[in-house]
Design a protein around this motif. Structure first.
Motif, PDB file in Angstrom:
ATOM      1  N   ARG A   1      -8.316  -2.149   2.347  1.00 30.03           N
ATOM      2  CA  ARG A   1      -8.185  -2.890   1.081  1.00 30.03           C
ATOM      3  C   ARG A   1      -8.540  -4.362   1.315  1.00 30.03           C
TER       4      ARG A   1
ATOM      5  N   ASN B   1       0.800  -1.239   0.000  1.00 24.44           N
ATOM      6  CA  ASN B   1       0.000   0.000   0.000  1.00 24.44           C
ATOM      7  C   ASN B   1       0.829   1.283   0.000  1.00 24.44           C
TER       8      ASN B   1
ATOM      9  N   LYS C   1       2.587   1.832  -5.080  1.00 25.07           N
ATOM     10  CA  LYS C   1       3.307   1.297  -6.258  1.00 25.07           C
ATOM     11  C   LYS C   1       2.411   1.238  -7.501  1.00 25.07           C
ATOM     12  N   SER C   2       1.225   0.645  -7.338  1.00 23.43           N
ATOM     13  CA  SER C   2       0.345   0.492  -8.509  1.00 23.43           C
ATOM     14  C   SER C   2      -0.091   1.855  -9.024  1.00 23.43           C
ATOM     15  N   THR C   3      -0.390   2.753  -8.097  1.00 22.73           N
ATOM     16  CA  THR C   3      -0.810   4.103  -8.485  1.00 22.73           C
ATOM     17  C   THR C   3       0.290   4.768  -9.307  1.00 22.73           C
TER      18      THR C   3
ATOM     19  N   LYS D   1       3.981  12.029   0.196  1.00 27.30           N
ATOM     20  CA  LYS D   1       3.852  13.156  -0.731  1.00 27.30           C
ATOM     21  C   LYS D   1       2.681  12.902  -1.666  1.00 27.30           C
TER      22      LYS D   1
HETATM   23  N1  LIG Z   1       0.782   9.519  -2.795  1.00 24.66           N
HETATM   24  C1  LIG Z   1      -0.366   9.076  -2.290  1.00 24.66           C
HETATM   25  N2  LIG Z   1      -1.048   9.819  -1.390  1.00 24.66           N
HETATM   26  C2  LIG Z   1      -2.200   9.369  -0.848  1.00 24.66           C
HETATM   27  N3  LIG Z   1      -2.753   8.163  -1.134  1.00 24.66           N
HETATM   28  C3  LIG Z   1      -2.119   7.382  -2.017  1.00 24.66           C
HETATM   29  C4  LIG Z   1      -0.885   7.780  -2.629  1.00 24.66           C
HETATM   30  N4  LIG Z   1      -0.492   6.800  -3.462  1.00 24.66           N
HETATM   31  C5  LIG Z   1      -1.418   5.827  -3.371  1.00 24.66           C
HETATM   32  N5  LIG Z   1      -2.398   6.172  -2.517  1.00 24.66           N
HETATM   33  C6  LIG Z   1      -3.579   5.374  -2.141  1.00 24.66           C
HETATM   34  O1  LIG Z   1      -3.090   4.309  -1.306  1.00 24.66           O
HETATM   35  C7  LIG Z   1      -3.783   3.119  -1.610  1.00 24.66           C
HETATM   36  C8  LIG Z   1      -2.793   2.027  -2.023  1.00 24.66           C
HETATM   37  O2  LIG Z   1      -2.188   2.458  -3.236  1.00 24.66           O
HETATM   38  P1  LIG Z   1      -1.606   1.400  -4.260  1.00 24.66           P
HETATM   39  O3  LIG Z   1      -1.022   2.163  -5.378  1.00 24.66           O
HETATM   40  O4  LIG Z   1      -2.638   0.376  -4.594  1.00 24.66           O
HETATM   41  O5  LIG Z   1      -0.471   0.744  -3.352  1.00 24.66           O
HETATM   42  P2  LIG Z   1       0.442  -0.536  -3.627  1.00 24.66           P
HETATM   43  O6  LIG Z   1       0.342  -0.882  -5.074  1.00 24.66           O
HETATM   44  O7  LIG Z   1       1.817  -0.112  -3.237  1.00 24.66           O
HETATM   45  O8  LIG Z   1      -0.065  -1.612  -2.724  1.00 24.66           O
HETATM   46  C9  LIG Z   1      -4.807   3.452  -2.690  1.00 24.66           C
HETATM   47  O9  LIG Z   1      -6.017   3.734  -2.067  1.00 24.66           O
HETATM   48  C10 LIG Z   1      -4.228   4.705  -3.319  1.00 24.66           C
HETATM   49  O10 LIG Z   1      -5.220   5.532  -3.873  1.00 24.66           O
END
Ligand SMILES: Nc1ncnc2c1ncn2[C@@H]1O[C@H](COP(=O)(O)OP(=O)(O)O)[C@@H](O)[C@H]1O
Ligand SMILES: NC(=O)c1ccc[n+]([C@@H]2O[C@H](COP(=O)(O)O)[C@@H](O)[C@H]2O)c1
Length: 307
Positions: free
Chosen positions: A136, A13, A16-18, A176
């Motif tokens: 999640r 969380n 990474k995916s974002t 950030k």
């Molecule tokens: N820079 C950010 N600031 C606030 N929330 C974020 C940020 N990046 C991701 N999120 C949120 O955090 C959650 C997990 O993001 P995700 O990209 O799925 O993480 P991962 O792939 O690392 O497990 C999602 O709800 C996403 O919208």
């Protein structure tokens, strides 16, 4: 053809995916291979004495399958993109293909880690991680106490292992904003892509110069196509985008509409020494202005011992 492998690692969380999907949208000829897609079936995941499924270890992943997929990208990125229904956005030979490898244990797996050209690691504090993880739903869902009893302690171990193995990771402050994080990584990767392209163009230019010296008749007698400067020898950027009608700038369209009817420039008798028309002497000096990053270093952790 040039390739670049960008690793987007980080804790669960961490974002990474974002980051990966936004990066992919911004970078032409890029695609994502995500580690999450290679989890083994739940039935074969080991369980510890507390009843916690051991999902956060390399053994829970089909790393061999992930490597095969990466290998098929490495062999032929163009075909790989096509197999993902993605288009190559440049003419053959000019593109830089970018593979974004995303996952929570990508740097812990030596054979994968060594393929990376750039490594980023998104990290967030314990309480934020716990909160995001809590909202999640995984398949299977986390059992009660899973985060504190298994995920977090395992993360600390994995992270220590990673730091023992790998040194050139850029740690990013996942608190950030998404936009700031993306801008930073995108800027950094773009610089890397530019330097790959400059290297390639510089090689082409050197070959050109060698040709001009060795076979002056062949190179100097370049007949203008109505004065079109952009033909030939690997420096032909704009012409190369002719196959990509959806992604061109207006002036390129105008130039093409003039193709063959281009007004000669003053003093243009239709024959141009090629070296004279080369507009990029800086290609010989890629370290010159224009290829340095504008760094936003406040996003980057100086220390790796924050948590
Ligand atoms: N820079 C950010 N600031 C606030 N929330 C974020 C940020 N990046 C991701 N999120 C949120 O955090 C959650 C997990 O993001 P995700 O990209 O799925 O993480 P991962 O792939 O690392 O497990 C999602 O709800 C996403 O919208
Ligand atoms: N995708 C799956 O099959 C699955 C199942 C159970 C847990 N998980 C969790 O996925 C996490 C890794 O993925 P994220 O980095 O996207 O959170 C691990 O912490 C693991 O516990 C994934």
């Amino acid at each position: 053809m040039r390739t670049l492998v960008v690793g987007i690692g980080g804790m669960t969380n961490g974002g990474k995916s974002t980051m990966s999907s936004s990066l992919h949208l911004r970078i032409p000829n890029s695609c994502i291979i995500a580690q999450d897609a290679f989890f083994k079936d739940d039935s074969v995941i080991a369980v510890d004495s507390n009843g916690f499924k051991q999902y956060d270890v390399l053994d829970a992943l089909h790393m061999d399958r992930m490597m095969s997929k990466i290998e098929s990208w490495r062999k032929d990125p163009g075909s790989f993109l096509a197999s993902q229904s993605l288009r190559t956005q440049c003419s053959v030979g000019e593109e830089v293909f970018v593979l974004i490898v995303e996952g929570f244990l990508i740097f812990n797996y030596g054979p994968l880690n060594e393929l990376m050209d750039k490594r980023y690691f998104l990290e967030i504090p314990y309480d934020v991680c716990k909160e995001r993880r809590g909202s999640r739903v995984y398949t299977p869902p986390d059992m009660p106490g899973y985060f504190d009893g298994y995920v977090w302690p395992r993360y600390l171990k994995n992270r220590q292992e990673m730091e023992d193995m790998v040194s050139d990771i850029v740690f990013l402050d996942g608190l950030k904003s998404k936009e700031d994080l993306l801008d930073y990584v995108y800027g950094d990767v773009t610089m890397e892509i530019q330097s790959l392209m400059v290297t390639k163009m510089r090689t082409a230019l050197c070959l050109w110069i060698v040709m001009a010296v060795l076979c002056p008749g062949e190179v100097k007698g370049h007949k203008g196509h109505g004065g079109d400067h952009h033909h030939g020898q690997g420096l032909d950027h704009d012409h190369g985008r002719d196959n990509d009608h959806g992604h061109r700038r207006d002036h390129e369209h105008r130039r093409d509409h003039n193709h063959g009817h281009h007004d000669p420039e003053p003093g243009d008798n239709g024959t141009k020494p090629v070296i004279q028309v080369c507009p990029w002497p800086w290609l010989l000096f890629p370290w010159g202005p224009g290829v340095r990053p504008t760094s936003s270093s406040s996003l980057v952790w100086a220390s790796t011992a924050a948590y």
